[in-house]
Write a protein that holds these residues in place. Structure first.
Motif, PDB file in Angstrom:
ATOM      1  N   ALA A   8       0.860  -1.185   0.000  1.00  0.00           N
ATOM      2  CA  ALA A   8       0.000   0.000   0.000  1.00  0.00           C
ATOM      3  C   ALA A   8       0.894   1.231   0.000  1.00  0.00           C
ATOM      4  O   ALA A   8       1.895   1.284   0.726  1.00  0.00           O
ATOM      5  CB  ALA A   8      -0.898   0.008   1.216  1.00  0.00           C
ATOM      6  N   VAL A   9       0.537   2.222  -0.809  1.00  0.00           N
ATOM      7  CA  VAL A   9       1.231   3.512  -0.833  1.00  0.00           C
ATOM      8  C   VAL A   9       0.308   4.483  -0.116  1.00  0.00           C
ATOM      9  O   VAL A   9      -0.806   4.730  -0.570  1.00  0.00           O
ATOM     10  CB  VAL A   9       1.514   3.979  -2.276  1.00  0.00           C
ATOM     11  CG1 VAL A   9       2.221   5.331  -2.264  1.00  0.00           C
ATOM     12  CG2 VAL A   9       2.334   2.939  -3.022  1.00  0.00           C
ATOM     13  N   LYS A  10       0.777   4.997   1.041  1.00  0.00           N
ATOM     14  CA  LYS A  10      -0.060   5.843   1.889  1.00  0.00           C
ATOM     15  C   LYS A  10       0.585   7.212   2.080  1.00  0.00           C
ATOM     16  O   LYS A  10       1.809   7.340   1.992  1.00  0.00           O
ATOM     17  CB  LYS A  10      -0.247   5.199   3.262  1.00  0.00           C
ATOM     18  CG  LYS A  10      -0.877   3.826   3.216  1.00  0.00           C
ATOM     19  CD  LYS A  10      -1.120   3.286   4.588  1.00  0.00           C
ATOM     20  CE  LYS A  10      -0.024   2.357   4.992  1.00  0.00           C
ATOM     21  NZ  LYS A  10      -0.294   1.651   6.245  1.00  0.00           N
ATOM     22  N   VAL A  11      -0.236   8.203   2.372  1.00  0.00           N
ATOM     23  CA  VAL A  11       0.267   9.536   2.689  1.00  0.00           C
ATOM     24  C   VAL A  11      -0.311   9.958   4.032  1.00  0.00           C
ATOM     25  O   VAL A  11      -1.427   9.562   4.396  1.00  0.00           O
ATOM     26  CB  VAL A  11      -0.084  10.567   1.587  1.00  0.00           C
ATOM     27  CG1 VAL A  11      -1.581  10.802   1.485  1.00  0.00           C
ATOM     28  CG2 VAL A  11       0.659  11.882   1.815  1.00  0.00           C
ATOM     29  N   LEU A  12       0.466  10.746   4.776  1.00  0.00           N
ATOM     30  CA  LEU A  12      -0.031  11.312   6.023  1.00  0.00           C
ATOM     31  C   LEU A  12       0.719  12.600   6.337  1.00  0.00           C
ATOM     32  O   LEU A  12       1.765  12.873   5.759  1.00  0.00           O
ATOM     33  CB  LEU A  12       0.080  10.314   7.185  1.00  0.00           C
ATOM     34  CG  LEU A  12       1.448   9.763   7.573  1.00  0.00           C
ATOM     35  CD1 LEU A  12       2.216  10.736   8.451  1.00  0.00           C
ATOM     36  CD2 LEU A  12       1.273   8.467   8.319  1.00  0.00           C
ATOM     37  N   ARG A  13       0.132  13.366   7.241  1.00  0.00           N
ATOM     38  CA  ARG A  13       0.769  14.579   7.735  1.00  0.00           C
ATOM     39  C   ARG A  13       1.313  14.307   9.132  1.00  0.00           C
ATOM     40  O   ARG A  13       0.632  13.711   9.960  1.00  0.00           O
ATOM     41  CB  ARG A  13      -0.243  15.735   7.826  1.00  0.00           C
ATOM     42  CG  ARG A  13      -0.650  16.306   6.520  1.00  0.00           C
ATOM     43  CD  ARG A  13      -1.499  17.584   6.677  1.00  0.00           C
ATOM     44  NE  ARG A  13      -2.258  17.709   7.915  1.00  0.00           N
ATOM     45  CZ  ARG A  13      -3.508  17.284   8.093  1.00  0.00           C
ATOM     46  NH1 ARG A  13      -4.157  16.693   7.120  1.00  0.00           N
ATOM     47  NH2 ARG A  13      -4.120  17.455   9.246  1.00  0.00           N
ATOM     48  N   MET A  14       2.527  14.793   9.371  1.00  0.00           N
ATOM     49  CA  MET A  14       3.126  14.693  10.700  1.00  0.00           C
ATOM     50  C   MET A  14       2.900  16.027  11.411  1.00  0.00           C
ATOM     51  O   MET A  14       2.883  17.071  10.764  1.00  0.00           O
ATOM     52  CB  MET A  14       4.623  14.403  10.578  1.00  0.00           C
ATOM     53  CG  MET A  14       4.946  13.126   9.818  1.00  0.00           C
ATOM     54  SD  MET A  14       6.723  12.866   9.628  1.00  0.00           S
ATOM     55  CE  MET A  14       7.108  14.003   8.281  1.00  0.00           C
ATOM     56  N   ASP A  15       2.746  16.003  12.754  1.00  0.00           N
ATOM     57  CA  ASP A  15       2.393  17.230  13.471  1.00  0.00           C
ATOM     58  C   ASP A  15       3.272  17.562  14.673  1.00  0.00           C
ATOM     59  O   ASP A  15       2.832  18.216  15.600  1.00  0.00           O
ATOM     60  CB  ASP A  15       0.938  17.160  13.931  1.00  0.00           C
ATOM     61  CG  ASP A  15       0.715  16.114  15.015  1.00  0.00           C
ATOM     62  OD1 ASP A  15       1.636  15.331  15.316  1.00  0.00           O
ATOM     63  OD2 ASP A  15      -0.390  16.091  15.567  1.00  0.00           O
ATOM     64  N   GLU A  16       4.514  17.136  14.673  1.00  0.00           N
ATOM     65  CA  GLU A  16       5.469  17.433  15.738  1.00  0.00           C
ATOM     66  C   GLU A  16       5.308  16.557  16.979  1.00  0.00           C
ATOM     67  O   GLU A  16       6.164  16.555  17.839  1.00  0.00           O
ATOM     68  CB  GLU A  16       5.442  18.920  16.141  1.00  0.00           C
ATOM     69  CG  GLU A  16       5.613  19.849  14.963  1.00  0.00           C
ATOM     70  CD  GLU A  16       6.752  20.832  15.123  1.00  0.00           C
ATOM     71  OE1 GLU A  16       7.364  20.882  16.199  1.00  0.00           O
ATOM     72  OE2 GLU A  16       7.025  21.538  14.152  1.00  0.00           O
ATOM     73  N   LEU A  17       4.187  15.826  17.103  1.00  0.00           N
ATOM     74  CA  LEU A  17       3.988  14.968  18.267  1.00  0.00           C
ATOM     75  C   LEU A  17       4.637  13.603  18.049  1.00  0.00           C
ATOM     76  O   LEU A  17       4.701  13.116  16.921  1.00  0.00           O
ATOM     77  CB  LEU A  17       2.498  14.793  18.559  1.00  0.00           C
ATOM     78  CG  LEU A  17       1.765  16.070  18.971  1.00  0.00           C
ATOM     79  CD1 LEU A  17       0.279  15.789  19.140  1.00  0.00           C
ATOM     80  CD2 LEU A  17       2.353  16.651  20.246  1.00  0.00           C
ATOM     81  N   PRO A  18       5.113  12.970  19.102  1.00  0.00           N
ATOM     82  CA  PRO A  18       5.728  11.645  18.962  1.00  0.00           C
ATOM     83  C   PRO A  18       4.679  10.570  18.696  1.00  0.00           C
ATOM     84  O   PRO A  18       3.496  10.759  18.970  1.00  0.00           O
ATOM     85  CB  PRO A  18       6.403  11.428  20.318  1.00  0.00           C
ATOM     86  CG  PRO A  18       5.595  12.245  21.268  1.00  0.00           C
ATOM     87  CD  PRO A  18       5.116  13.443  20.484  1.00  0.00           C
ATOM     88  N   VAL A  19       5.141   9.450  18.174  1.00  0.00           N
ATOM     89  CA  VAL A  19       4.288   8.278  17.958  1.00  0.00           C
ATOM     90  C   VAL A  19       4.985   7.100  18.632  1.00  0.00           C
ATOM     91  O   VAL A  19       6.202   6.918  18.486  1.00  0.00           O
ATOM     92  CB  VAL A  19       4.069   7.998  16.447  1.00  0.00           C
ATOM     93  CG1 VAL A  19       3.271   6.724  16.243  1.00  0.00           C
ATOM     94  CG2 VAL A  19       3.380   9.178  15.783  1.00  0.00           C
ATOM     95  N   GLU A  20       4.215   6.301  19.358  1.00  0.00           N
ATOM     96  CA  GLU A  20       4.763   5.175  20.121  1.00  0.00           C
ATOM     97  C   GLU A  20       5.514   4.184  19.235  1.00  0.00           C
ATOM     98  O   GLU A  20       5.237   4.051  18.049  1.00  0.00           O
ATOM     99  CB  GLU A  20       3.638   4.438  20.844  1.00  0.00           C
ATOM    100  CG  GLU A  20       2.990   5.230  21.947  1.00  0.00           C
ATOM    101  CD  GLU A  20       1.882   4.450  22.635  1.00  0.00           C
ATOM    102  OE1 GLU A  20       1.689   3.249  22.328  1.00  0.00           O
ATOM    103  OE2 GLU A  20       1.218   5.047  23.480  1.00  0.00           O
ATOM    104  N   GLU A  21       6.401   3.451  19.878  1.00  0.00           N
ATOM    105  CA  GLU A  21       7.179   2.422  19.198  1.00  0.00           C
ATOM    106  C   GLU A  21       6.266   1.360  18.601  1.00  0.00           C
ATOM    107  O   GLU A  21       5.244   0.993  19.187  1.00  0.00           O
ATOM    108  CB  GLU A  21       8.134   1.761  20.191  1.00  0.00           C
ATOM    109  CG  GLU A  21       9.013   0.708  19.568  1.00  0.00           C
ATOM    110  CD  GLU A  21       9.966   0.106  20.576  1.00  0.00           C
ATOM    111  OE1 GLU A  21       9.695  -1.023  21.038  1.00  0.00           O
ATOM    112  OE2 GLU A  21      10.971   0.773  20.899  1.00  0.00           O
TER     113      GLU A  21
END
Length: 117
Positions: free
Chosen positions: A30-43
């Motif tokens: 799957a080819v996906k797109v998303l926006r990152m917002d400076e917040l961390p994401v869990e391992e």
């Protein structure tokens, strides 16, 4: 026939950061797109490798204890089974290419005991 996908417009239209949209599929990937917002994401860990391509902004990762920074136009491939987490401060547009894990792969034939729809 496929159509041209405006990736930046697709990312801008997402309802919130870290909410991905599948733009297309290549085989089982799957080819996906998303926006990152400076917040961390869990391992997290995945059974299959995934490619992380930064279109704009910067992605900072913790990959098994090492800091990896990916800038605009750069790509990082996370090996299957590798622990990785997004560090605070990551922002911009990210394209993810990941293969469906075996349990999530589409199939053309019904499972035993199930009717095809």
């Amino acid at each position: 026939m496929s159509s041209v996908v405006k990736v930046s417009e697709a990312a801008a239209a997402l309802p919130r950061a870290w909410s991905s949209r599948v733009l297309g599929r290549v085989g089982t990937a799957a080819v996906k797109v998303l926006r990152m917002d400076e917040l961390p994401v869990e391992e997290e860990r995945h059974a299959e490798p995934e490619a992380l391509l930064v279109l704009d902004g910067r992605l900072a990762l913790d990959v098994e204890g090492e800091v990896v920074t990916v800038g605009p136009g750069e790509m990082y491939v996370v090996a299957a089974g590798t622990a990785h987490a997004v560090r605070p401060g990551s922002s911009g547009t990210l394209v993810i290419v990941d293969a469906a894990e075996a349990k999530d792969r589409p199939t053309d034939r019904p499972s035993p005991g199930k009717l095809a729809r």
